[in-house]
Design a protein around this motif. Sequence first.
Motif, PDB file in Angstrom:
ATOM      1  N   ARG A 110       1.298  -1.577  -0.104  1.00 48.35           N
ATOM      2  CA  ARG A 110       0.059   0.075   0.266  1.00 48.35           C
ATOM      3  C   ARG A 110       0.858   1.260   0.228  1.00 48.35           C
ATOM      4  NH1 ARG A 110      -5.585  -0.150   0.646  1.00 48.35           N
ATOM      5  NH2 ARG A 110      -5.418   2.180  -0.522  1.00 48.35           N
ATOM      6  N   THR A 111       0.532   2.392  -0.386  1.00 50.33           N
ATOM      7  CA  THR A 111       0.703   4.203  -0.414  1.00 50.33           C
ATOM      8  C   THR A 111       0.573   3.948   1.045  1.00 50.33           C
ATOM      9  OG1 THR A 111       0.883   4.327  -2.758  1.00 50.33           O
ATOM     10  CG2 THR A 111       0.816   5.993  -1.084  1.00 50.33           C
ATOM     11  N   VAL A 112       1.766   4.736   1.755  1.00 54.17           N
ATOM     12  CA  VAL A 112       1.598   5.437   2.699  1.00 54.17           C
ATOM     13  C   VAL A 112       1.890   6.487   3.163  1.00 54.17           C
ATOM     14  CG1 VAL A 112       2.179   4.738   5.121  1.00 54.17           C
ATOM     15  CG2 VAL A 112       1.833   2.754   3.867  1.00 54.17           C
TER      16      VAL A 112
ATOM     17  N   LEU B 282       8.943  -5.908  -0.302  1.00 56.43           N
ATOM     18  CA  LEU B 282       9.521  -6.624   0.211  1.00 56.43           C
ATOM     19  C   LEU B 282      10.787  -6.946   0.823  1.00 56.43           C
ATOM     20  CD1 LEU B 282       9.656  -8.221  -3.662  1.00 56.43           C
ATOM     21  CD2 LEU B 282       7.687  -9.113  -1.765  1.00 56.43           C
ATOM     22  N   SER B 283      10.986  -5.494   1.093  1.00 57.73           N
ATOM     23  CA  SER B 283      12.377  -5.489   2.438  1.00 57.73           C
ATOM     24  C   SER B 283      11.533  -5.474   3.668  1.00 57.73           C
ATOM     25  CB  SER B 283      12.869  -4.765   1.741  1.00 57.73           C
ATOM     26  OG  SER B 283      13.874  -5.572   0.441  1.00 57.73           O
ATOM     27  N   GLY B 284      10.508  -5.043   3.956  1.00 54.48           N
ATOM     28  CA  GLY B 284       9.401  -4.789   4.970  1.00 54.48           C
ATOM     29  C   GLY B 284       9.669  -2.756   4.895  1.00 54.48           C
ATOM     30  N   LEU B 285       9.828  -2.225   3.741  1.00 60.63           N
ATOM     31  CA  LEU B 285       9.623  -0.278   3.850  1.00 60.63           C
ATOM     32  C   LEU B 285       8.225  -0.262   3.511  1.00 60.63           C
ATOM     33  CD1 LEU B 285      13.387   0.242   4.119  1.00 60.63           C
ATOM     34  CD2 LEU B 285      12.151  -0.006   6.303  1.00 60.63           C
ATOM     35  N   ALA B 286       7.974   0.673   4.227  1.00 59.69           N
ATOM     36  CA  ALA B 286       7.103   1.494   2.962  1.00 59.69           C
ATOM     37  C   ALA B 286       7.285   2.571   2.357  1.00 59.69           C
ATOM     38  CB  ALA B 286       6.013   1.828   3.834  1.00 59.69           C
ATOM     39  N   ALA B 287       6.521   2.999   0.846  1.00 59.79           N
ATOM     40  CA  ALA B 287       7.030   3.752   0.544  1.00 59.79           C
ATOM     41  C   ALA B 287       6.045   4.598  -0.227  1.00 59.79           C
ATOM     42  CB  ALA B 287       7.976   3.326  -0.185  1.00 59.79           C
ATOM     43  N   LEU B 288       6.220   6.045  -0.515  1.00 59.02           N
ATOM     44  CA  LEU B 288       4.762   6.764  -1.096  1.00 59.02           C
ATOM     45  C   LEU B 288       5.363   7.470  -2.306  1.00 59.02           C
ATOM     46  CD1 LEU B 288       2.708   9.012  -1.833  1.00 59.02           C
ATOM     47  CD2 LEU B 288       3.365  10.075  -0.229  1.00 59.02           C
ATOM     48  N   ILE B 289       4.692   7.204  -4.325  1.00 61.55           N
ATOM     49  CA  ILE B 289       5.563   7.295  -4.771  1.00 61.55           C
ATOM     50  C   ILE B 289       4.641   9.567  -4.913  1.00 61.55           C
ATOM     51  CG2 ILE B 289       4.090   6.808  -6.307  1.00 61.55           C
ATOM     52  CD1 ILE B 289       6.743   7.504  -8.751  1.00 61.55           C
ATOM     53  N   HIS B 290       6.256  10.250  -4.741  1.00 61.83           N
ATOM     54  CA  HIS B 290       5.219  11.607  -5.244  1.00 61.83           C
ATOM     55  C   HIS B 290       5.958  12.662  -5.993  1.00 61.83           C
ATOM     56  CE1 HIS B 290       3.546  15.650  -4.073  1.00 61.83           C
ATOM     57  NE2 HIS B 290       5.190  16.007  -3.147  1.00 61.83           N
ATOM     58  N   THR B 291       5.423  13.399  -6.950  1.00 61.65           N
ATOM     59  CA  THR B 291       5.476  13.475  -8.240  1.00 61.65           C
ATOM     60  C   THR B 291       5.061  15.067  -8.152  1.00 61.65           C
ATOM     61  OG1 THR B 291       3.628  12.743  -9.715  1.00 61.65           O
ATOM     62  CG2 THR B 291       5.798  11.642 -10.269  1.00 61.65           C
ATOM     63  N   PRO B 292       5.561  16.330  -7.538  1.00 60.91           N
ATOM     64  CA  PRO B 292       5.138  17.442  -7.393  1.00 60.91           C
ATOM     65  C   PRO B 292       4.966  18.462  -8.869  1.00 60.91           C
ATOM     66  CG  PRO B 292       7.254  17.467  -6.286  1.00 60.91           C
ATOM     67  CD  PRO B 292       7.006  15.958  -6.592  1.00 60.91           C
ATOM     68  N   SER B 293       4.396  18.997  -8.869  1.00 63.48           N
ATOM     69  CA  SER B 293       4.435  19.421 -10.694  1.00 63.48           C
ATOM     70  C   SER B 293       4.239  21.158 -10.343  1.00 63.48           C
ATOM     71  CB  SER B 293       3.363  18.890 -11.290  1.00 63.48           C
ATOM     72  OG  SER B 293       3.236  19.679 -12.539  1.00 63.48           O
ATOM     73  N   PRO B 294       5.465  21.300 -11.071  1.00 69.13           N
ATOM     74  CA  PRO B 294       6.564  21.041 -11.868  1.00 69.13           C
ATOM     75  C   PRO B 294       7.498  20.927 -10.337  1.00 69.13           C
ATOM     76  CG  PRO B 294       6.738  23.899 -11.656  1.00 69.13           C
ATOM     77  CD  PRO B 294       5.239  23.535 -10.944  1.00 69.13           C
ATOM     78  N   MET B 295       8.489  20.167 -11.168  1.00 66.76           N
ATOM     79  CA  MET B 295       9.880  19.524  -9.915  1.00 66.76           C
ATOM     80  C   MET B 295      11.704  20.385  -9.952  1.00 66.76           C
ATOM     81  SD  MET B 295       8.736  15.988  -9.233  1.00 66.76           S
ATOM     82  CE  MET B 295       8.605  15.347 -11.341  1.00 66.76           C
ATOM     83  N   ARG B 296      11.475  21.047 -11.016  1.00 61.69           N
ATOM     84  CA  ARG B 296      12.548  22.008 -11.186  1.00 61.69           C
ATOM     85  C   ARG B 296      13.459  22.500  -9.805  1.00 61.69           C
ATOM     86  NH1 ARG B 296       9.361  24.872 -14.640  1.00 61.69           N
ATOM     87  NH2 ARG B 296       9.263  26.459 -13.239  1.00 61.69           N
TER      88      ARG B 296
END
Length: 236
Positions: free
Chosen positions: A49-51, A178-192
């Motif tokens: 799950r995204t956390v 799979l290594s037991g850690l949580a993550a979130l992918i964040h894409t602020p816009s713009p990202m310069r």
Amino acid sequence: MSDTTAVPPQWTPIHGAPYQPVPHRPERIAAEESLARAARLRKLMGERRTVRRFSSDPVPEQVVKDAIACAATAPSGAHQQPWTFVLVKDPDVRRQIREAAEREERISYDGRLGEEWLAALRPLGTDAVKAHMTDAPALVVVFQQRYWVGGDGTRHKHYYVDESVGIAVGMLLSALHLSGLAALIHTPSPMRFLREVLDRPENEKAFAVIPVGYPAEDCEVPGLVRKSLDQVLVEI
């Protein structure tokens, strides 16, 4: 006694080099073992799950580095490996990234996104506050390399950059989970701002910010349902 530990070869550009094949003979896994592995992997990945609520507890740094190493095995256009992973642990730098991201996010949520996009986000409960940037003990900022520069200063284009980096990020998220850690992918816009804050070269463009850590004790996630296999699979 001399150290006989094998040193892995260091990558160098192969642009224009002749084709030089080497044997590849991986051991074939028995069907029963393959089925068992696939079922186990399907179950584990179904728990991902995204956390957005992270504990500030530290995580084993080597686990994150190993996950990045796994991501770096991703296939890429012409094997150009057009990615850079910046592991950010410094609290002050993470604060700078959060402040810059929230400035852009406030503009987006106040009107830049448009109502259709906001309606798509509403079931996720997201807003312009990005506490995960500073709560999580580490950020992995992924950059895509649009080109590389040879020793003589000549620019060489990279191919299928978006696709290559996207595959690598997917593998990174899988390895972290799979290594037991949580993550979130964040894409602020713009990202310069990410290239400026992290002092990256001109040929790199920010692709995503990925907070990494353990879920907070009071962590909550949206009550979502994934599409079933028969909704995403077409057999011909």
